[in-house]
Scaffold this active site. Sequence first.
Site, PDB file in Angstrom:
ATOM      1  N   SER A   1       0.870  -1.438  -0.034  1.00  0.00           N
ATOM      2  CA  SER A   1       0.158  -0.013  -0.085  1.00  0.00           C
ATOM      3  C   SER A   1       1.023   1.115  -0.124  1.00  0.00           C
ATOM      4  O   SER A   1       2.013   1.288   0.560  1.00  0.00           O
ATOM      5  CB  SER A   1      -0.762   0.192   1.406  1.00  0.00           C
ATOM      6  OG  SER A   1      -1.641   1.441   1.195  1.00  0.00           O
TER       7      SER A   1
ATOM      8  N   TYR B   1      -0.911  -0.594  10.327  1.00  0.00           N
ATOM      9  CA  TYR B   1      -1.033  -0.936   9.019  1.00  0.00           C
ATOM     10  C   TYR B   1      -0.051  -0.443   8.244  1.00  0.00           C
ATOM     11  O   TYR B   1       0.635  -1.281   7.252  1.00  0.00           O
ATOM     12  CB  TYR B   1      -2.437  -0.659   8.654  1.00  0.00           C
ATOM     13  CG  TYR B   1      -2.783  -0.934   7.051  1.00  0.00           C
ATOM     14  CD1 TYR B   1      -3.058  -2.395   6.635  1.00  0.00           C
ATOM     15  CD2 TYR B   1      -2.404  -0.061   5.985  1.00  0.00           C
ATOM     16  CE1 TYR B   1      -3.378  -2.572   5.414  1.00  0.00           C
ATOM     17  CE2 TYR B   1      -2.856  -0.462   4.688  1.00  0.00           C
ATOM     18  CZ  TYR B   1      -3.227  -1.706   4.390  1.00  0.00           C
ATOM     19  OH  TYR B   1      -3.497  -2.020   3.027  1.00  0.00           O
TER      20      TYR B   1
ATOM     21  N   LYS C   1       3.050  -2.564   5.929  1.00  0.00           N
ATOM     22  CA  LYS C   1       2.916  -2.390   4.451  1.00  0.00           C
ATOM     23  C   LYS C   1       4.536  -1.902   4.184  1.00  0.00           C
ATOM     24  O   LYS C   1       4.874  -2.228   3.080  1.00  0.00           O
ATOM     25  CB  LYS C   1       2.017  -1.390   4.059  1.00  0.00           C
ATOM     26  CG  LYS C   1       0.728  -2.085   4.146  1.00  0.00           C
ATOM     27  CD  LYS C   1       0.487  -3.660   3.373  1.00  0.00           C
ATOM     28  CE  LYS C   1      -0.772  -4.059   3.530  1.00  0.00           C
ATOM     29  NZ  LYS C   1      -0.791  -5.409   2.987  1.00  0.00           N
TER      30      LYS C   1
END
Length: 256
Positions: free
Chosen positions: A147, A160, A164
């Site tokens: 991402s 998160y 990533k």
Amino acid sequence: MASPLFDLTGKVAVITGSSKGIGKAIAMHLALSGAKVVVSSRKAPVCEEAAAEIRKAGGDATVIPCNISDKAQVENLIAQTKKQLGPVDVLVCNAASNPYYGPNEKLPDDVFMKVMQNNILSNMWLINQCLPDMRAKKDGSIMIVSSIGGLRASTVIGAYCISKAADMQLARNLAAEYGPDNIRVNTIAPGLITTDFARALYEDPKRRAEREAATPLRRLGQPDDIAGLAVLLAGKAGAFITGQTLVADGGTTTGG
């Protein structure tokens, strides 16, 4: 006549988290390019629905459910793929989780560890299961769907984003390790894509308008915008690409 650079005929491809969204689009287009794809996520019924769509479009799809947080299920996914279709040629680690929205100071330890396990460690489990056969063939393409969160700071989805960013470094490390065996490892970093996973980020009209205005292409992404990169990396067209992060975000990280 289609270019042979994008012909995946005979390739066996496993795509985790492929019952919907980006994973489903990747599975669809790998199949339409000739690959025999394995549709996999936690629940069999939604996998069957996705596989039925792929078959209706003319692709070859097999369903093998798997919860990537369970190492035994990950091992079974690859073992069953090998039993039913043959050794894995293309692995797309797409499944991930983002169970927390808020500041890092309030992030519970167990939630942080869950994000790290599902978004990083499970990818290593999957890759290690495919590695022996790829080494034996001296060929393989591994993709991790990361991402642009791995390239940018966030005050609300920090764990998160950390995971990533780690996936990008994992791909670089493994590209160096596995390159001598002609195994390519890359990450794809989508921007904001209109999937269920990112629904909270685009359903608010004001926030969506702001994001579109800050994106040079002036729109949000669609799952097919990511699927094309997977087709590129899976076959001959991407044969000299490894250790890279391919960003598909409409220009957000460049001009947003």
